[in-house]
Design an enzyme around this catalytic site. Sequence first.
Site, PDB file in Angstrom:
ATOM      1  N   CYS A   2       0.847  -1.187   0.000  1.00 33.93           N
ATOM      2  CA  CYS A   2       0.000   0.000   0.000  1.00 33.93           C
ATOM      3  C   CYS A   2       0.886   1.241   0.000  1.00 33.93           C
ATOM      4  O   CYS A   2       1.793   1.352   0.832  1.00 33.93           O
ATOM      5  CB  CYS A   2      -0.891  -0.016   1.235  1.00 33.93           C
ATOM      6  SG  CYS A   2      -1.791   1.512   1.542  1.00 33.93           S
ATOM      7  N   ASP A   3       0.642   2.150  -0.910  1.00 37.17           N
ATOM      8  CA  ASP A   3       1.296   3.458  -0.893  1.00 37.17           C
ATOM      9  C   ASP A   3       0.498   4.329   0.051  1.00 37.17           C
ATOM     10  O   ASP A   3      -0.576   4.830  -0.298  1.00 37.17           O
ATOM     11  CB  ASP A   3       1.329   4.054  -2.295  1.00 37.17           C
ATOM     12  CG  ASP A   3       1.909   5.465  -2.337  1.00 37.17           C
ATOM     13  OD1 ASP A   3       2.270   6.005  -1.262  1.00 37.17           O
ATOM     14  OD2 ASP A   3       1.996   6.040  -3.441  1.00 37.17           O
ATOM     15  N   VAL A   4       1.013   4.529   1.279  1.00 33.76           N
ATOM     16  CA  VAL A   4       0.236   5.255   2.284  1.00 33.76           C
ATOM     17  C   VAL A   4       0.134   6.740   1.974  1.00 33.76           C
ATOM     18  O   VAL A   4      -0.630   7.454   2.621  1.00 33.76           O
ATOM     19  CB  VAL A   4       0.794   5.031   3.706  1.00 33.76           C
ATOM     20  CG1 VAL A   4       0.774   3.552   4.067  1.00 33.76           C
ATOM     21  CG2 VAL A   4       2.178   5.625   3.868  1.00 33.76           C
ATOM     22  N   TYR A  94      11.553  16.203   6.667  1.00 37.39           N
ATOM     23  CA  TYR A  94      11.489  15.017   7.522  1.00 37.39           C
ATOM     24  C   TYR A  94      11.369  15.407   8.987  1.00 37.39           C
ATOM     25  O   TYR A  94      10.507  14.896   9.709  1.00 37.39           O
ATOM     26  CB  TYR A  94      12.728  14.151   7.303  1.00 37.39           C
ATOM     27  CG  TYR A  94      12.804  12.977   8.254  1.00 37.39           C
ATOM     28  CD1 TYR A  94      12.076  11.816   8.003  1.00 37.39           C
ATOM     29  CD2 TYR A  94      13.588  13.025   9.398  1.00 37.39           C
ATOM     30  CE1 TYR A  94      12.126  10.742   8.872  1.00 37.39           C
ATOM     31  CE2 TYR A  94      13.641  11.961  10.267  1.00 37.39           C
ATOM     32  CZ  TYR A  94      12.918  10.814  10.011  1.00 37.39           C
ATOM     33  OH  TYR A  94      12.968   9.758  10.874  1.00 37.39           O
ATOM     34  N   LEU A 126      19.024   6.671  14.269  1.00 32.19           N
ATOM     35  CA  LEU A 126      19.190   6.228  12.887  1.00 32.19           C
ATOM     36  C   LEU A 126      19.266   4.711  12.858  1.00 32.19           C
ATOM     37  O   LEU A 126      20.142   4.116  13.489  1.00 32.19           O
ATOM     38  CB  LEU A 126      20.459   6.840  12.301  1.00 32.19           C
ATOM     39  CG  LEU A 126      20.700   6.570  10.833  1.00 32.19           C
ATOM     40  CD1 LEU A 126      19.602   7.190   9.993  1.00 32.19           C
ATOM     41  CD2 LEU A 126      22.044   7.118  10.411  1.00 32.19           C
ATOM     42  N   VAL A 127      18.341   4.082  12.163  1.00 27.31           N
ATOM     43  CA  VAL A 127      18.267   2.622  12.113  1.00 27.31           C
ATOM     44  C   VAL A 127      18.852   2.138  10.788  1.00 27.31           C
ATOM     45  O   VAL A 127      18.507   2.662   9.727  1.00 27.31           O
ATOM     46  CB  VAL A 127      16.814   2.139  12.267  1.00 27.31           C
ATOM     47  CG1 VAL A 127      16.738   0.620  12.211  1.00 27.31           C
ATOM     48  CG2 VAL A 127      16.229   2.659  13.581  1.00 27.31           C
TER      49      VAL A 127
END
Length: 196
Positions: A2-4, A94, A126-127
């Site tokens: 799905c493109d949210v 962001y 940061l993941v």
Amino acid sequence: MCDVGDPAQVDAAVGAVIDKYGRCDILVNNAAVFPFTDLHHVTVELWRAVQAVNVEAILLFARAFAPGMRAAGWGRIVNAGSGITATQNRDLAYLTSKGTVHALTRALANELGESGVTVNAIAPGLVAAEGFLGRDRAGRPSAEEVPARITAMQTIRCRSVPADLAGALAFLVSDDAGFVTGQILHVDGGMTRTGA
């Protein structure tokens, strides 16, 4: 899939869940885009696209699933916030979106708390995930420089991976967290220990 960022696709995904399960008890809003923007280069179109994915989708999913949670007297919503702040990064769209996610999390907690629904956010640093690593940063610091800079600010000085967030998520969606709502849980190796 799905493109949210597309409300029509969000509606279709919600419909598929309701058709199959009747309702949603646990909603984890974890979709995000992280373009590297600054005031000089950001466009209105890019700004709106970031807000659509990172913020508006949370609102749309919560609005769709909250009635079922309220009717059941139980529900868990966990949003993906961010421990990265404007003191550590200059990504305008962001950072603004994630600040809004934190505010939306608290606003939803205010509204849904009396019905047995908790709303919280996990704020990672940061993941090391596929969506970030190895991207072309177009003149910005390299994909290795940024993680090194963030890791140096942590008390646990190793790069975060998605599994580091699993325990916090499992807690927030459990009955053990039934009295925890409106919280931004920093899971960032101690990066935000001095504030934020």
